[in-house]
Design an enzyme around this catalytic site. Structure first.
Site, mmCIF file in Angstrom:
data_model
loop_
_atom_site.group_PDB
_atom_site.id
_atom_site.type_symbol
_atom_site.label_atom_id
_atom_site.label_comp_id
_atom_site.label_asym_id
_atom_site.label_seq_id
_atom_site.Cartn_x
_atom_site.Cartn_y
_atom_site.Cartn_z
ATOM 1 N N ALA A 55 33.720 39.910 40.766
ATOM 2 C CA ALA A 55 33.527 41.358 40.606
ATOM 3 C C ALA A 55 34.646 42.100 41.312
ATOM 4 O O ALA A 55 35.190 41.625 42.315
ATOM 5 C CB ALA A 55 32.180 41.763 41.193
ATOM 6 N N GLY A 100 31.499 36.698 40.461
ATOM 7 C CA GLY A 100 31.135 37.075 39.089
ATOM 8 C C GLY A 100 31.871 36.266 38.039
ATOM 9 O O GLY A 100 31.370 36.100 36.915
ATOM 10 N N GLU A 103 29.813 33.344 37.703
ATOM 11 C CA GLU A 103 28.574 33.740 37.004
ATOM 12 C C GLU A 103 28.807 33.856 35.497
ATOM 13 O O GLU A 103 27.953 33.469 34.702
ATOM 14 C CB GLU A 103 28.059 35.055 37.572
ATOM 15 C CG GLU A 103 27.603 34.903 39.019
ATOM 16 C CD GLU A 103 26.947 36.169 39.523
ATOM 17 O OE1 GLU A 103 25.739 36.327 39.321
ATOM 18 O OE2 GLU A 103 27.664 37.009 40.119
ATOM 19 N N GLU A 123 29.822 35.980 47.704
ATOM 20 C CA GLU A 123 29.112 37.260 47.813
ATOM 21 C C GLU A 123 28.413 37.457 49.154
ATOM 22 O O GLU A 123 28.501 38.535 49.766
ATOM 23 C CB GLU A 123 28.082 37.402 46.677
ATOM 24 C CG GLU A 123 28.697 37.674 45.321
ATOM 25 C CD GLU A 123 29.032 36.424 44.526
ATOM 26 O OE1 GLU A 123 29.122 35.329 45.133
ATOM 27 O OE2 GLU A 123 29.208 36.532 43.301
HETATM 28 N N1 COA Z 1 38.453 42.453 43.156
HETATM 29 C C1 COA Z 1 39.504 43.296 43.082
HETATM 30 N N2 COA Z 1 40.784 42.909 43.195
HETATM 31 C C2 COA Z 1 41.004 41.588 43.383
HETATM 32 C C3 COA Z 1 39.963 40.664 43.472
HETATM 33 C C4 COA Z 1 38.636 41.139 43.343
HETATM 34 N N3 COA Z 1 37.573 40.319 43.371
HETATM 35 N N4 COA Z 1 40.490 39.429 43.676
HETATM 36 C C5 COA Z 1 41.835 39.604 43.702
HETATM 37 N N5 COA Z 1 42.140 40.902 43.526
HETATM 38 C C6 COA Z 1 43.491 41.521 43.486
HETATM 39 C C7 COA Z 1 44.097 41.655 44.863
HETATM 40 O O1 COA Z 1 43.627 42.833 45.486
HETATM 41 C C8 COA Z 1 45.562 41.701 44.523
HETATM 42 O O2 COA Z 1 45.858 42.994 44.037
HETATM 43 P P1 COA Z 1 47.192 43.755 44.571
HETATM 44 O O3 COA Z 1 48.337 42.828 44.219
HETATM 45 O O4 COA Z 1 47.194 45.037 43.817
HETATM 46 O O5 COA Z 1 47.020 43.887 46.052
HETATM 47 C C9 COA Z 1 45.684 40.754 43.335
HETATM 48 O O6 COA Z 1 44.369 40.663 42.784
HETATM 49 C C10 COA Z 1 46.123 39.357 43.740
HETATM 50 O O7 COA Z 1 45.241 38.893 44.744
HETATM 51 P P2 COA Z 1 45.757 38.303 46.161
HETATM 52 O O8 COA Z 1 44.625 38.403 47.132
HETATM 53 O O9 COA Z 1 47.052 38.929 46.528
HETATM 54 O O10 COA Z 1 46.020 36.797 45.743
HETATM 55 P P3 COA Z 1 45.893 35.518 46.699
HETATM 56 O O11 COA Z 1 46.405 34.370 45.895
HETATM 57 O O12 COA Z 1 46.512 35.773 48.026
HETATM 58 O O13 COA Z 1 44.318 35.311 46.968
HETATM 59 C C11 COA Z 1 41.977 35.158 46.315
HETATM 60 C C12 COA Z 1 43.455 35.007 45.869
HETATM 61 C C13 COA Z 1 41.127 34.946 45.072
HETATM 62 C C14 COA Z 1 41.649 34.110 47.360
HETATM 63 C C15 COA Z 1 41.751 36.563 46.899
HETATM 64 O O14 COA Z 1 42.314 37.525 46.006
HETATM 65 C C16 COA Z 1 40.307 36.901 47.117
HETATM 66 O O15 COA Z 1 39.704 36.421 48.058
HETATM 67 N N6 COA Z 1 39.715 37.746 46.230
HETATM 68 C C17 COA Z 1 38.359 38.209 46.369
HETATM 69 C C18 COA Z 1 37.411 37.160 45.881
HETATM 70 C C19 COA Z 1 35.975 37.631 45.977
HETATM 71 O O16 COA Z 1 35.465 37.932 47.051
HETATM 72 N N7 COA Z 1 35.295 37.674 44.815
HETATM 73 C C20 COA Z 1 33.906 37.946 44.715
HETATM 74 C C21 COA Z 1 33.581 39.376 44.736
HETATM 75 S S1 COA Z 1 31.814 39.501 44.654
#
Ligand code: COA
Length: 253
Positions: A55, A100, A103, A123
């Site tokens: 999400a 998500g 999911e 989450e």
């Molecule tokens: N929601 C919104 N934006 C997200 C996202 C999410 N769930 N996951 C990644 N992004 C965005 C980042 O903000 C970044 O955007 P930006 O370049 O404009 O700053 C872009 O996607 C790339 O992500 P980044 O974090 O730079 O890549 P990474 O390889 O360093 O890390 C993850 C990858 C997946 C580990 C990390 O992005 C992350 O932890 N995301 C959240 C995952 C999460 O909690 N999902 C469940 C939500 S309920």
């Protein structure tokens, strides 16, 4: 369309396919496309870096209860629409498949993951819970104890572990998930379409059904399917094979 399959690709790669309401809306629109209706099987996929990182965490902030209820009436309903598709569905997964995103993958019938796939349900760590049908499906697939472990104790896990838990149907080499999914689609497309669709839907109902209701569903489904041209032709081919000793065309070796 790719062969008998309709491929639906999440395209918000600069945000790792984070499921914003915009992306969910685009997914909902795609489900209404004539190609989806015409296909024997629908494949959902993402990019090389991510199937979906879950999400959109930016959008989730500051929603009041009324907005959250409205969300589930709006684009938040798309996960159940994916699950309710009448034909078999496959998620072809590479890279992150989190929250998500997982999911969504659980809402499809099969998951083919390549070796780069990373799964997780982050989450609870950010103060919420999986709420797009994922906890319900997870419990059904892996049981209560494993579901608690994955939701509360585990950070991320890879494709092989997801496979050994039964969450993933097959693990393939990096970059091969879509091609393998398309191969499985062609196998599904070779099945009589009514039988494939009724089998999928009946199996989906079984965990909710009492034994008696489940048996009645099987029998009614059989009664309907046995009248189809596909079933009649298959029965005739079998009888012919028995009388001539020859294998029916397209039948098992
Ligand atoms: N929601 C919104 N934006 C997200 C996202 C999410 N769930 N996951 C990644 N992004 C965005 C980042 O903000 C970044 O955007 P930006 O370049 O404009 O700053 C872009 O996607 C790339 O992500 P980044 O974090 O730079 O890549 P990474 O390889 O360093 O890390 C993850 C990858 C997946 C580990 C990390 O992005 C992350 O932890 N995301 C959240 C995952 C999460 O909690 N999902 C469940 C939500 S309920």
């Amino acid at each position: 369309m790719q062969g008998s399959a309709c491929v639906v690709t999440l395209r918000r790669e600069h945000k790792l396919n984070a499921l914003s309401t915009g992306l969910e809306g685009a997914l909902a629109d795609a489900l209404g496309h004539p190609d989806v209706r015409a296909s024997a099987c629908v494949v959902f996929t993402g990019g090389d870096r991510a199937f979906s990182a879950g999400a959109d965490v930016g959008e989730m902030r500051d929603l009041d209860p009324a907005a959250i209820l409205a969300y589930y009436r709006g684009t938040g309903a798309v996960y159940e629409r994916v699950a309710a598709l009448p034909q078999p569905t496959i998620s072809a997964i590479a890279g992150y498949c989190l929250g998500g995103g997982l999911e969504l993958a659980l809402a499809t019938d099969f998951r083919v993951a390549d070796r780069s796939a990373t799964f997780g349900l982050p989450e609870v760590g950010i103060g919420i819970v999986p709420s797009s049908g994922g906890m319900h499906r997870l419990v059904r697939m892996v049981g209560v104890a494993r579901a608690k472990e994955l939701v509360l104790l585990r950070d991320r896990f890879g494709a092989d572990e997801a496979h050994s838990l039964g969450l993933v149907t097959e693990v393939v080499a990096e970059g091969a998930a879509l091609d393998r999914s398309l191969e499985l689609c062609e196998r599904i497309a070779a099945l009589p379409p009514s039988a494939a669709s009724v089998a999928k839907q009946a199996i989906d109902f079984m965990p909710e059904a009492s034994r008696d209701a489940g048996l009645a569903l099987e029998r009614l489904a059989y009664g309907m399917l046995a009248q189809t041209e596909d079933a009649r032709e298959a029965a005739e081919a079998f009888t012919e094979q028995r009388s001539t000793g020859r294998r029916p065309r397209g039948g098992p070796p």
